[in-house]
Design a protein around this motif. Structure first.
Motif, mmCIF file in Angstrom:
data_model
loop_
_atom_site.group_PDB
_atom_site.id
_atom_site.type_symbol
_atom_site.label_atom_id
_atom_site.label_comp_id
_atom_site.label_asym_id
_atom_site.label_seq_id
_atom_site.Cartn_x
_atom_site.Cartn_y
_atom_site.Cartn_z
ATOM 1 N N ILE A 174 0.894 -1.093 -0.015
ATOM 2 C CA ILE A 174 0.052 0.058 -0.088
ATOM 3 C C ILE A 174 0.910 1.245 0.069
ATOM 4 O O ILE A 174 0.679 2.396 -0.597
ATOM 5 N N SER A 175 1.958 1.250 0.751
ATOM 6 C CA SER A 175 2.751 2.286 0.788
ATOM 7 C C SER A 175 3.795 2.521 -0.480
ATOM 8 O O SER A 175 4.737 3.366 -0.509
ATOM 9 N N ARG A 176 3.672 1.583 -1.179
ATOM 10 C CA ARG A 176 4.614 1.393 -2.354
ATOM 11 C C ARG A 176 6.265 1.182 -2.049
ATOM 12 O O ARG A 176 6.865 1.616 -2.559
ATOM 13 N N GLY A 177 6.233 0.184 -1.121
ATOM 14 C CA GLY A 177 7.689 -0.046 -0.808
ATOM 15 C C GLY A 177 8.323 0.806 0.206
ATOM 16 O O GLY A 177 9.393 0.998 0.257
ATOM 17 N N ARG A 178 7.511 1.494 0.976
ATOM 18 C CA ARG A 178 8.018 2.530 2.152
ATOM 19 C C ARG A 178 8.210 1.871 3.580
ATOM 20 O O ARG A 178 8.551 2.632 4.539
ATOM 21 N N LEU A 179 7.806 0.583 3.825
ATOM 22 C CA LEU A 179 7.877 0.081 4.916
ATOM 23 C C LEU A 179 9.152 -0.247 5.481
ATOM 24 O O LEU A 179 10.127 -0.802 4.764
ATOM 25 N N VAL A 180 9.487 0.220 6.851
ATOM 26 C CA VAL A 180 10.654 -0.387 7.556
ATOM 27 C C VAL A 180 10.258 -1.156 8.721
ATOM 28 O O VAL A 180 9.441 -0.621 9.642
ATOM 29 N N SER A 181 10.423 -2.495 8.768
ATOM 30 C CA SER A 181 9.517 -3.269 9.904
ATOM 31 C C SER A 181 10.483 -3.422 10.747
ATOM 32 O O SER A 181 11.494 -4.465 10.625
ATOM 33 N N GLY A 182 10.371 -2.847 11.813
ATOM 34 C CA GLY A 182 11.139 -3.068 13.090
ATOM 35 C C GLY A 182 10.717 -4.048 13.855
ATOM 36 O O GLY A 182 9.251 -4.098 14.050
ATOM 37 N N PHE A 183 11.358 -5.041 14.793
ATOM 38 C CA PHE A 183 10.834 -5.865 15.410
ATOM 39 C C PHE A 183 11.529 -5.877 17.019
ATOM 40 O O PHE A 183 12.814 -5.429 17.153
#
Length: 401
Positions: A121-130
């Motif tokens: 949805i963000s067009r590839g802007r996710l930074v997935s922190g855990f």
């Protein structure tokens, strides 16, 4: 240097007496939701989202969200919902999740699907922190704290394989068992979205991050202790064949700007009723660090004790300590010139490639928040970019970890 904006999205419509009368006088875990007004909550959620959307306009590189449970100190109980909204209503900034508390998820495959949707949805802007999450998160979800780190690492491995290995495949681990892993939706970014890990400096987590080349974001840690903790990461990185740089480290700091030092200082007191809670009553230690939660490696006992004994750690903040907090630059509060000057000193010592700017919290009003953000965009962010270039603070998008 990568600049991202953060706030805990606090709810402060309760009293110190309410906290005192809660089980164990605690503002987290056992503080009754009878004190929550959904109408006010509705207004606050929309206000906080408006503020985040404005952060794109003023030039932040990222919008950082977090998640906590059973507490008014953070309304982000399901931050992936907020992330999905921002993924659609913004266009440029990274959506930085710091982060999903992996040990509390009984179905990491479902989480992998959610994050894949946000990335698309963000067009590839996710930074997935855990994250491992605080003890409160484990207790609130009936997750055994003794298995916290094991579940964190196994859930991480399962999510990465789900994102990078075509299904169907079977997963039989220690804590997770799936006969069929085959979600149809996968992330837009390949091989997967960037993964950053925040924390207060657990040595075991630092070593794990270095092994995986993941940036570690220090959350309001003492600058001198931060330098020591970076050494743990660096030593482990060298054992794995690389030399870490600023792009491997981030730093979260409360930074509030107003037109004058005097007004900023008055407004900044609002932070003290945010993360600690109205009344600033100490949390029961077994809520945050239940038996079995913390690491036990004897070689890090001294450093662990140093981190815990930090007088400015969340939970120890009080009104009497406000001046000391400001004097020690643990909160950077003032006019643009004052903030820029103090930040230069902190950045030159800690040298993060990622700076998380915690702009407001607690009783800081929407009006004051918007003026803070306006001044950030006009004066502080441009100056920080110059400082970042001057100090060669490369970020993960300039130089891949």
């Amino acid at each position: 240097m990568f600049l991202m904006r953060f706030t805990e999205r606090a709810y402060v419509n309760y009293t110190a007496e309410d906290v005192k009368n809660s089980p164990n006088s605690a503002v987290r875990l056992t503080f009754s939701n009878a004190h929550f007004d959904p109408q006010l909550g509705s207004d606050l959620y929309n206000t906080y989202l408006d503020e985040y959307e404005y952060c794109e306009e003023i030039g932040f590189d990222g919008l950082m969200l977090n998640e906590h449970h059973n507490t008014p100190t953070c309304m982000g109980a399901t931050m992936n919902l907020e992330a999905a909204i921002l993924a659609r209503t913004t266009k440029k900034p990274k959506i930085v999740l710091l982060g999903n508390p992996l040990p509390i998820f009984d179905n990491p495959v479902r989480l992998a699907e959610e994050l894949a949707e946000i990335d698309m949805i963000s067009r590839g802007r996710l930074v997935s922190g855990f994250v491992r999450g605080t003890g409160v998160e484990s207790l609130a979800t009936n997750t055994n704290p003794l298995h916290n780190r094991e579940r964190f690492q196994e859930a991480h491995d399962l999510i990465i394989k789900t994102w990078t290995t075509p299904g169907p495949f079977r997963w039989e681990g220690e804590h997770y068992h799936f006969r069929v892993v085959n979600p149809f939706e996968t992330p837009l970014q390949k091989p997967h979205p960037p993964i950053w890990v925040p924390g207060t400096g657990s040595p075991e987590t630092l070593e794990w991050c270095a092994e995986h080349h993941y940036p570690f974001v220090f959350l309001e840690t003492d600058p001198e202790a931060t330098i020591d903790m970076k050494t743990i990461y660096a030593d482990t990185a060298r054992e794995h064949g690389y030399e870490p740089g600023p792009e491997h480290f981030g730093y979260l700091l409360r930074i509030h700007v107003q037109d004058t030092d005097e007004y900023a200082k008055e407004v900044g007191k609002g932070y003290l009723v945010g993360n600690v809670g109205v009344g600033r009553l100490p949390m029961p230690s077994d809520y945050m660090f239940p038996v079995g939660y913390s690491g036990r490696d004897p070689k890090y006992l001294a450093l662990r004790e140093r981190i815990r004994s930090d007088p400015f750690r969340v939970g120890g903040l009080d009104t009497a300590g406000y001046e000391a907090i400001l004097d020690a630059n643990r909160m950077i509060i003032g006019s643009p010139d004052t903030v820029i000057r103090k930040l230069r000193d902190v950045l030159s010592r800690v040298r993060p490639g990622i700076l998380a700017v915690w702009t407001n919290d607690g009783s800081i009003s929407h009006k004051d928040t918007m003026r803070c953000l306006e001044l950030m965009g006009q004066e502080v962010l441009p100056a920080l970019r110059e400082i970042g270039e001057e100090l060669e603070l490369t970020d993960p998008f300039q130089k891949a970890p």
